[in-house]
Scaffold this active site. Structure first.
Site, PDB file in Angstrom:
ATOM      1  N   LYS A 215       1.185   4.356  -2.872  1.00 38.95           N
ATOM      2  CA  LYS A 215       0.923   5.784  -2.646  1.00 38.95           C
ATOM      3  C   LYS A 215       2.179   6.622  -2.930  1.00 38.95           C
ATOM      4  O   LYS A 215       2.079   7.752  -3.399  1.00 38.95           O
ATOM      5  CB  LYS A 215       0.419   6.012  -1.220  1.00 38.95           C
ATOM      6  CG  LYS A 215      -0.974   5.411  -0.963  1.00 38.95           C
ATOM      7  CD  LYS A 215      -2.059   5.952  -1.886  1.00 38.95           C
ATOM      8  CE  LYS A 215      -3.460   5.504  -1.459  1.00 38.95           C
ATOM      9  NZ  LYS A 215      -4.530   5.995  -2.351  1.00 38.95           N
TER      10      LYS A 215
ATOM     11  N   TYR B 294       0.834  -1.205   0.000  1.00 34.27           N
ATOM     12  CA  TYR B 294       0.000   0.000   0.000  1.00 34.27           C
ATOM     13  C   TYR B 294       0.873   1.260   0.000  1.00 34.27           C
ATOM     14  O   TYR B 294       0.653   2.197  -0.779  1.00 34.27           O
ATOM     15  CB  TYR B 294      -0.903  -0.018   1.229  1.00 34.27           C
ATOM     16  CG  TYR B 294      -1.775   1.203   1.386  1.00 34.27           C
ATOM     17  CD1 TYR B 294      -2.839   1.436   0.510  1.00 34.27           C
ATOM     18  CD2 TYR B 294      -1.538   2.137   2.398  1.00 34.27           C
ATOM     19  CE1 TYR B 294      -3.643   2.559   0.651  1.00 34.27           C
ATOM     20  CE2 TYR B 294      -2.339   3.257   2.546  1.00 34.27           C
ATOM     21  CZ  TYR B 294      -3.386   3.465   1.674  1.00 34.27           C
ATOM     22  OH  TYR B 294      -4.183   4.586   1.809  1.00 34.27           O
TER      23      TYR B 294
END
Ligand SMILES: NC(=O)c1ccc[n+]([C@@H]2O[C@H](COP(=O)([O-])OP(=O)(O)OC[C@H]3O[C@@H](n4cnc5c(N)ncnc54)[C@H](OP(=O)(O)O)[C@@H]3O)[C@@H](O)[C@H]2O)c1
Length: 242
Positions: free
Chosen positions: A171, A167
């Site tokens: 980002k 994750y």
């Protein structure tokens, strides 16, 4: 009137952002992969609905064609749709418990939505954004995408920090795309934002902020002026370290 599209707006941070931008007079398109959920959310908000699955190129193209037909331009794009990714052996989303659980497949899954999806949405909607006299893009990132914030050395003792490699990498990639696009397209105001840890389905409602608090920076970046910042990583507290 300002024409705004928000991906993943049928609930949570995207929905709250839609609510606030409708209240500011925007014509808001609620992007939702499930057309029924999108229609219900749009009806509740006084917004419009558009079917849009960010992992489906045909769906993104059809959504752009709908906006072209109905509005002829797009002023604000909020790339909000996102997933935590890999569910680890302990059942916690986005948190591989050991380094050995991270594979290309787990990375690919989260990049498919959070990076390739956002990039493809921007690609398909750029022609419509260039028809605006003040085009704005908001990429909804996360503080977890900050490379500077990853504890090193003695900082490893920070108890609240949780490793989420897939994750976080997605980002960080979204942040870099933001900086690159800001350079390539100086007439565009494009920023990446950290909403902060917000109670939504994303984290089983463990977040410590309300959706109103989380959406604040998204709304702020969506309503940035022509001379406002671009190519920045922002939270309500100001610039975030990359
Ligand atoms: N909540 C937090 O603490 C937090 C913190 C920092 C950053 N963020 C970021 O903020 C954004 C929104 O998070 P949230 O907390 O509102 O999450 P959420 O409650 O899980 O909602 C995510 C939204 O994205 C949609 N979505 C997921 N995959 C999609 C796809 N392939 N195509 C289109 N829509 C898709 C979901 O649609 P369905 O309803 O169909 O699943 C839903 O509408 C995400 O990018 C997340 O990474 C959240």
């Amino acid at each position: 009137m300002t024409v705004t599209l928000i991906t993943g707006a049928n609930k949570s941070l995207g929905f709250q952002t839609a609510r606030e931008l409708v209240a500011q007079g925007h014509i808001v398109y609620v992007g939702a992969r499930d057309p029924e959920k999108g229609r219900r959310a749009a009806d509740e908000l006084g917004a419009k609905a558009v079917q849009l699955d960010v992992t489906d190129a045909d769906s993104i193209r059809a959504a752009a064609e709908q906006l072209q037909r109905e509005q002829g331009r797009l002023d604000v794009l909020v790339n909000n749709a996102g997933i935590p990714g890999h569910v680890n052996s302990a059942g916690v989303p986005g948190h591989p418990s050991t380094a050995t659980e991270l594979t290309a497949e787990t990375l690919r899954e989260v990049f498919e939505t959070n990076v390739f999806g956002a990039a493809q949405v921007l690609h398909e909607f750029l022609p419509l954004l260039t028809k605006s006299d003040h085009p704005v893009v908001v990429n909804v990132s996360s503080g977890l995408g900050s490379i500077a914030a990853v504890p090193r050395g003695e900082e490893r003792a920070i108890p609240s920090w949780i490793p989420v490699p897939g994750y976080a990498a997605s980002k960080a990639a979204l942040n870099m795309l933001t900086a690159q696009f800001a350079y390539l397209l100086p007439d565009l105001r494009i920023n990446t934002v950290d909403p902060g840890y917000t109670a939504t389905d994303f984290n089983g409602h463990r977040g410590t902020q309300t959706v109103e608090e989380g959406a604040a920076i998204i709304v702020q970046a969506a309503t940035v002026g022509k001379d406002g910042p671009t190519g920045q990583f922002l939270s309500v507290h100001g610039p975030v370290a990359w």
